[in-house]
Design a protein around this motif. Structure first.
Motif, PDB file in Angstrom:
ATOM      1  N   SER A 134     -26.017  15.901  81.140  1.00 37.68           N
ATOM      2  CA  SER A 134     -26.895  16.615  80.206  1.00 37.68           C
ATOM      3  C   SER A 134     -26.479  16.375  78.769  1.00 37.68           C
ATOM      4  CB  SER A 134     -26.891  18.116  80.517  1.00 37.68           C
ATOM      5  OG  SER A 134     -25.693  18.728  80.095  1.00 37.68           O
ATOM      6  N   ILE A 135     -25.178  16.391  78.510  1.00 33.52           N
ATOM      7  CA  ILE A 135     -24.729  16.186  77.137  1.00 33.52           C
ATOM      8  C   ILE A 135     -24.978  14.757  76.697  1.00 33.52           C
ATOM      9  CG2 ILE A 135     -22.323  15.541  77.564  1.00 33.52           C
ATOM     10  CD1 ILE A 135     -23.516  17.959  74.888  1.00 33.52           C
ATOM     11  N   VAL A 136     -24.902  13.816  77.632  1.00 32.16           N
ATOM     12  CA  VAL A 136     -25.136  12.412  77.279  1.00 32.16           C
ATOM     13  C   VAL A 136     -26.570  12.216  76.797  1.00 32.16           C
ATOM     14  CG1 VAL A 136     -25.432  10.110  78.266  1.00 32.16           C
ATOM     15  CG2 VAL A 136     -23.314  11.361  78.656  1.00 32.16           C
ATOM     16  N   VAL A 137     -27.567  12.753  77.544  1.00 33.31           N
ATOM     17  CA  VAL A 137     -28.960  12.517  77.138  1.00 33.31           C
ATOM     18  C   VAL A 137     -29.288  13.246  75.847  1.00 33.31           C
ATOM     19  CG1 VAL A 137     -29.792  12.000  79.456  1.00 33.31           C
ATOM     20  CG2 VAL A 137     -29.838  14.366  78.648  1.00 33.31           C
ATOM     21  N   VAL A 138     -28.736  14.454  75.663  1.00 36.19           N
ATOM     22  CA  VAL A 138     -29.033  15.213  74.446  1.00 36.19           C
ATOM     23  C   VAL A 138     -28.415  14.545  73.223  1.00 36.19           C
ATOM     24  CG1 VAL A 138     -28.618  17.383  73.228  1.00 36.19           C
ATOM     25  CG2 VAL A 138     -29.333  17.412  75.607  1.00 36.19           C
ATOM     26  N   VAL A 139     -27.133  14.184  73.321  1.00 35.80           N
ATOM     27  CA  VAL A 139     -26.437  13.615  72.173  1.00 35.80           C
ATOM     28  C   VAL A 139     -26.891  12.182  71.925  1.00 35.80           C
ATOM     29  CG1 VAL A 139     -24.180  12.989  71.249  1.00 35.80           C
ATOM     30  CG2 VAL A 139     -24.476  15.149  72.459  1.00 35.80           C
ATOM     31  N   MET A 140     -27.153  11.427  73.007  1.00 37.68           N
ATOM     32  CA  MET A 140     -27.580  10.050  72.818  1.00 37.68           C
ATOM     33  C   MET A 140     -28.903   9.978  72.071  1.00 37.68           C
ATOM     34  SD  MET A 140     -27.927   6.969  75.627  1.00 37.68           S
ATOM     35  CE  MET A 140     -26.178   6.956  75.975  1.00 37.68           C
ATOM     36  N   ASP A 141     -29.740  10.990  72.225  1.00 38.09           N
ATOM     37  CA  ASP A 141     -31.021  10.963  71.528  1.00 38.09           C
ATOM     38  C   ASP A 141     -30.880  11.191  70.023  1.00 38.09           C
ATOM     39  OD1 ASP A 141     -32.660  10.606  73.930  1.00 38.09           O
ATOM     40  OD2 ASP A 141     -34.227  11.485  72.700  1.00 38.09           O
ATOM     41  N   ILE A 142     -29.680  11.571  69.579  1.00 40.61           N
ATOM     42  CA  ILE A 142     -29.416  11.614  68.144  1.00 40.61           C
ATOM     43  C   ILE A 142     -29.235  10.195  67.622  1.00 40.61           C
ATOM     44  CG2 ILE A 142     -27.829  12.407  66.344  1.00 40.61           C
ATOM     45  CD1 ILE A 142     -27.106  14.746  68.219  1.00 40.61           C
ATOM     46  N   PRO A 183     -24.613  23.822  74.304  1.00 41.94           N
ATOM     47  CA  PRO A 183     -23.608  24.879  74.413  1.00 41.94           C
ATOM     48  C   PRO A 183     -23.533  25.490  75.801  1.00 41.94           C
ATOM     49  CG  PRO A 183     -25.554  25.714  73.326  1.00 41.94           C
ATOM     50  CD  PRO A 183     -25.781  24.254  73.512  1.00 41.94           C
ATOM     51  N   VAL A 184     -24.650  25.487  76.504  1.00 42.41           N
ATOM     52  CA  VAL A 184     -24.655  26.100  77.835  1.00 42.41           C
ATOM     53  C   VAL A 184     -23.812  25.275  78.809  1.00 42.41           C
ATOM     54  CG1 VAL A 184     -26.123  26.857  79.735  1.00 42.41           C
ATOM     55  CG2 VAL A 184     -26.909  27.120  77.380  1.00 42.41           C
ATOM     56  N   ALA A 185     -23.930  23.947  78.712  1.00 43.90           N
ATOM     57  CA  ALA A 185     -23.086  23.087  79.548  1.00 43.90           C
ATOM     58  C   ALA A 185     -21.617  23.316  79.244  1.00 43.90           C
ATOM     59  CB  ALA A 185     -23.464  21.624  79.327  1.00 43.90           C
ATOM     60  N   MET A 186     -21.296  23.487  77.965  1.00 42.36           N
ATOM     61  CA  MET A 186     -19.915  23.779  77.582  1.00 42.36           C
ATOM     62  C   MET A 186     -19.434  25.072  78.215  1.00 42.36           C
ATOM     63  SD  MET A 186     -17.375  23.197  75.121  1.00 42.36           S
ATOM     64  CE  MET A 186     -18.217  22.399  73.785  1.00 42.36           C
ATOM     65  N   ALA A 187     -20.272  26.109  78.187  1.00 41.53           N
ATOM     66  CA  ALA A 187     -19.884  27.389  78.775  1.00 41.53           C
ATOM     67  C   ALA A 187     -19.737  27.285  80.288  1.00 41.53           C
ATOM     68  CB  ALA A 187     -20.922  28.453  78.419  1.00 41.53           C
ATOM     69  N   ILE A 188     -20.591  26.494  80.937  1.00 41.70           N
ATOM     70  CA  ILE A 188     -20.471  26.282  82.384  1.00 41.70           C
ATOM     71  C   ILE A 188     -19.140  25.623  82.717  1.00 41.70           C
ATOM     72  CG2 ILE A 188     -21.397  24.958  84.333  1.00 41.70           C
ATOM     73  CD1 ILE A 188     -24.194  25.429  83.151  1.00 41.70           C
ATOM     74  N   VAL A 189     -18.773  24.622  81.932  1.00 45.92           N
ATOM     75  CA  VAL A 189     -17.477  23.956  82.144  1.00 45.92           C
ATOM     76  C   VAL A 189     -16.336  24.944  81.938  1.00 45.92           C
ATOM     77  CG1 VAL A 189     -15.911  22.186  81.235  1.00 45.92           C
ATOM     78  CG2 VAL A 189     -18.336  21.656  81.559  1.00 45.92           C
ATOM     79  N   ALA A 190     -16.409  25.735  80.856  1.00 53.25           N
ATOM     80  CA  ALA A 190     -15.328  26.666  80.540  1.00 53.25           C
ATOM     81  C   ALA A 190     -15.159  27.739  81.612  1.00 53.25           C
ATOM     82  CB  ALA A 190     -15.589  27.324  79.184  1.00 53.25           C
TER      83      ALA A 190
END
Length: 482
Positions: free
Chosen positions: A29-37, A128-135
């Motif tokens: 999820s973070i890859v697709v979101v950040v890569m689109d920047i 941020p939600v993925a980060m919280a899931i990991v944490a």
């Protein structure tokens, strides 16, 4: 029937394989979101020609995305803490996929900018939600530091490899393909999230803060709009002065209103922690620098040196390769020795990259250009894990989503400002190309030198004994309802 909510005890009982699957899904999820920047940057020249976009239109194609991310990340993190992180995560994937479809269908630049904003609405529910899931999935301090290191390295890798993938897609299938590629990835991620990601929430739900959200959007929107349009209207224009005045009033409103709320959108008490506050500012500095570098470099490679999109993307490969090596090593170093050394290395690399870029011109040998990109890759690999870890370390578990979203807000705000400022500095010279472009870019490169020095100073301050004591006090006071 709702799925059971993951408690700390249940999280500790998850198998290593299940935890690895959760981490992998969050990383996708973070890859697709950040890569689109970054993937859009390499498509900007083709996109601009096809849609007859002005330079400010090109800037908004990037900044509409990062601005919405920055403005609503905190709301998304707090909402996920309240209603369920997996539920918000899946909704974000769906919205991001729909926005990608609409971007691929865009008939003009206005449509594209609006679709990019919708994409970003989905992205706010992922980052941020993925980060919280990991944490919350990785409960031990050491395993959490390692997992965050992997997660943060995916963010840096996505930023760096976006132009490489984007260049290949633009050359082979056209610029619209950089959006279409998201759709199957998002579809698979939605299914995998339903199967493997456990639901989790904060122990105490936070109430919504609509006034704080409006003020935050007002501040960020006015500042970015003023910077982007200043090149056309001038800094002394009544419109620009009015926008900056409104932004200043918005900041005053946030500082006056938020402390009086029991559950503010911006939990200002977290900023009593010097390491946390420094992490947010360093995130802003770091991504402002990288956003400016990427915006200027992709146009330098294509508009000044005349490279094709795929060749320009390949020239940025040296940015991505060091991230694969440096980021995991940095994550382990942070877990073992703290964030100081990685942050100093990152600041030095950003300043060095900016200084080396001052020598770039239309005829600069390609190996010299690639060497500059390699330095920026070291910077990107070293900066994300320590910033991410510092942002949530010592914070109450119930505020993991909020703390993570504030760190992400710093990143996205930095990227937005980096694109806006660099576009303003070089905008009039883009059409001229050649030495006019590279001469104007010197102002951007000097900005990166200053930002790198700022990261070094903040890293030293935030690692002091006094700073660590403020973090301990802030961690115990930030959540009055443990």
């Amino acid at each position: 029937m709702s799925s059971p909510v993951l408690s700390p005890a249940a999280a500790a009982g998850l198998s290593p394989r299940r935890k690895s699957l959760v981490l992998a899904i969050c990383c996708v999820s973070i890859v697709v979101v950040v890569m689109d920047i970054s993937i859009v940057n390499v498509a900007l020249p083709s996109m601009g020609r096809d849609l007859h976009a002005s330079e400010s239109g090109r800037q908004w194609a990037v900044d509409a995305y990062t601005l919405v991310l920055a403005a609503f990340l905190v709301l998304a993190g707090a909402t996920a803490d309240r209603v369920g992180r997996r539920r918000v995560f899946q909704a974000g994937l769906a919205a991001f996929g729909l926005g990608s479809v609409l971007c691929g269908l865009a008939p003009d630049i206005g449509w594209l900018i609006a679709a990019r904003a919708l994409q970003a609405v989905g992205g706010t529910m992922l980052n941020p939600v993925a980060m919280a899931i990991v944490a919350t999935t990785f409960t031990g301090a050491a395993e959490r530091a390692r997992a965050i290191g992997v997660f943060a390295s995916m963010s840096g890798l996505a930023l760096a490899l976006g132009p490489v993938l984007g260049g290949g897609l633009v050359d082979a299938l056209g610029w619209r393909s950089v959006f279409w590629i998201n759709v199957p990835i998002v579809a698979v991620a939605i299914v995998c999230a339903a199967l493997f990601v456990p639901e989790s929430r904060a122990e105490r739900a936070r109430r919504f803060d609509p006034v704080g959200q409006v003020l935050m959007v007002l501040v960020l929107g006015c500042v970015v709009y003023a910077i982007i349009e200043s090149s056309a209207l001038g800094w002394t224009s009544p419109v620009i002065i009015g926008l900056l005045a409104v932004a200043a009033l918005g900041v005053a409103g946030l500082l006056g209103y938020e402390p009086r709320r029991a559950d503010p959108l911006l939990e200002l008490r977290l900023f009593r922690s010097v390491p946390f506050s420094s992490a947010i500012v360093m995130a802003l500095f770091a991504l402002c620098g990288f956003g400016a570098f990427l915006f200027v470099t992709t146009q330098y490679l294509q508009d000044v040196r005349g490279l094709s999109p795929v060749a320009a993307g390949l020239c940025l490969l040296p940015v991505g390769l060091p991230v694969l090596v440096v980021a995991p090593l940095t994550g382990r170093a942070v877990g073992a020795r703290g964030p100081l050394i990685p942050l100093v290395v990152a600041g030095m690399a950003l300043a060095l990259g900016g200084g080396m870029s001052l020598g770039l011109g239309p005829e600069t040998p390609l190996p010299a250009v690639l060497a500059v990109h390699l330095v920026f890759g070291v910077f990107l690999g070293a900066v994300n894990p320590p910033i991410t870890n510092a942002a949530i370390s010592g914070m109450p578990r119930s505020m993991a989503g909020l703390a993570g979203s504030l760190a992400s807000t710093g990143r996205q705000t930095g990227t937005t400002l980096g694109v806006a400022i660099s576009g303003t500095l070089i905008g009039p010279q883009i059409a001229q190309g050649g030495t006019a472009f590279t001469g104007a870019a010197h102002r951007v490169w000097w900005m990166l030198v200053v930002l790198g020095a700022g990261i070094i100073v903040l890293a030293v301050i935030s690692s002091s004994r006094w700073a660590r004591a403020t973090a301990e006090r802030a961690g115990t006071r930030a959540d009055p309802h443990p």
